[in-house]
Scaffold this active site. Structure first.
Site, short mmCIF file in Angstrom:
data_model
loop_
_atom_site.label_atom_id
_atom_site.label_comp_id
_atom_site.label_asym_id
_atom_site.label_seq_id
_atom_site.Cartn_x
_atom_site.Cartn_y
_atom_site.Cartn_z
CD GLU A 258 -2.99 1.01 0.19
OE1 GLU A 258 -2.38 1.52 -0.77
OE2 GLU A 258 -4.15 1.36 0.48
CG ASP A 259 -0.99 4.67 -1.60
OD1 ASP A 259 -1.65 4.07 -0.72
OD2 ASP A 259 -1.53 5.37 -2.48
CG PHE B 209 -3.97 15.13 1.34
CD1 PHE B 209 -4.86 14.09 1.59
CD2 PHE B 209 -3.58 15.38 0.03
CE1 PHE B 209 -5.35 13.31 0.56
CE2 PHE B 209 -4.09 14.61 -1.02
CZ PHE B 209 -4.97 13.58 -0.75
CG ASP C 103 -5.79 8.56 6.13
OD1 ASP C 103 -5.38 9.03 7.17
OD2 ASP C 103 -6.60 9.17 5.38
NE ARG D 282 -2.74 8.47 -9.54
CZ ARG D 282 -3.41 8.03 -8.48
NH1 ARG D 282 -2.77 7.59 -7.43
NH2 ARG D 282 -4.72 8.04 -8.47
P1 IMP Z 1 -7.65 4.46 4.34
O1 IMP Z 1 -8.71 3.49 3.95
O2 IMP Z 1 -8.22 5.69 4.99
O3 IMP Z 1 -6.52 3.87 5.14
O4 IMP Z 1 -7.12 5.08 2.99
C1 IMP Z 1 -6.01 4.67 2.32
C2 IMP Z 1 -6.06 5.30 0.95
O5 IMP Z 1 -6.48 6.67 1.04
C3 IMP Z 1 -4.67 5.33 0.36
O6 IMP Z 1 -4.41 4.17 -0.39
C4 IMP Z 1 -4.73 6.57 -0.50
O7 IMP Z 1 -5.26 6.25 -1.77
C5 IMP Z 1 -5.70 7.49 0.20
N1 IMP Z 1 -5.00 8.46 1.05
C6 IMP Z 1 -4.98 8.53 2.39
N2 IMP Z 1 -4.22 9.55 2.83
C7 IMP Z 1 -3.71 10.13 1.72
C8 IMP Z 1 -2.81 11.25 1.50
O8 IMP Z 1 -2.29 11.89 2.43
N3 IMP Z 1 -2.52 11.53 0.21
C9 IMP Z 1 -3.04 10.84 -0.85
N4 IMP Z 1 -3.87 9.80 -0.67
C10 IMP Z 1 -4.21 9.44 0.59
#
Ligand code: IMP
Length: 179
Positions: free
Chosen positions: A103-104, A156, A107, A169
């Site tokens: 995963e990138d 962010f 969050d 990206r």
């Molecule tokens: P989660 O389900 O809230 O953990 O979201 C994870 C996904 O939200 C990541 O794979 C990203 O695509 C997006 N995301 C969460 N935080 C960021 C950020 O700071 N920048 C860009 N994308 C984010």
């Protein structure tokens, strides 16, 4: 009167390309040491994790396979809404495989909780998670992330695969857009 073009956003580097390269190298060696000589199935989530995947796959010596999964969550601006669905499924079978979800960023943890649940049903031998970035302060669901590149504050971020409305990206560093 002619409208002035909007000023380009100011972008601040949070984690540099060099720091990322060094950390991904460390993660690759650590991952291989943990898995011995077993093949590792890297599963990356489109699109943000693609760049991390391509570097991580090359940083892990020995047998590695990779595949992609598309996931969308509804109503997302800068946060997850909590509802997730699969939009592109895997080509590889995961039965008996050592799966490492790539995963990138983690969050809220909503996306990974859902994905881990979906992949668990395919009877892999093991499932672990590698995330380039971790924003633990925003977690809503508990997620065990075995390999973390960098823990970051609640900002962010864009670049190195991460987007804002599909832009940025291709930045080589992880950056913050200054408001
Ligand atoms: P989660 O389900 O809230 O953990 O979201 C994870 C996904 O939200 C990541 O794979 C990203 O695509 C997006 N995301 C969460 N935080 C960021 C950020 O700071 N920048 C860009 N994308 C984010």
């Amino acid at each position: 009167m002619e409208e002035k073009p909007a000023a380009p956003p100011r972008i601040r580097v949070l984690i540099s390309e060099d720091q990322i390269r060094e950390r991904v190298g460390e993660l690759g060696r650590q991952i291989r040491a943990d898995y011995g000589d077993r093949p590792i199935y890297l599963i990356a989530i489109l699109k943000g994790a693609c760049i991390f995947l391509s570097d991580l796959a090359r940083a892990i010596p020995g047998p590695v396979r990779f595949d992609f999964m598309g996931i969308s969550s509804y109503g997302r601006g800068k946060t997850s809404s909590g509802e997730v669905k699969v939009t592109k499924d895997l080509d590889l079978s995961l039965e008996g495989a050592d799966v490492l979800i790539v995963e990138d960023i983690v969050d809220t943890g909503v996306t990974l909780t859902y994905l881990a649940h979906v992949l668990q049903q395919r009877r892999p031998r093991s499932i672990q998670i590698a995330a380039l970035l971790d924003k633990p302060s925003r977690r809503l669901r508990p997620v065990q992330v075995r390999y973390v590149g960098f823990t970051i504050p609640d900002e962010f971020v864009v670049g190195f695969g991460l987007d804002f409305a599909d832009d940025y990206r291709n930045l080589r560093d992880v950056c913050v857009i200054e408001e």
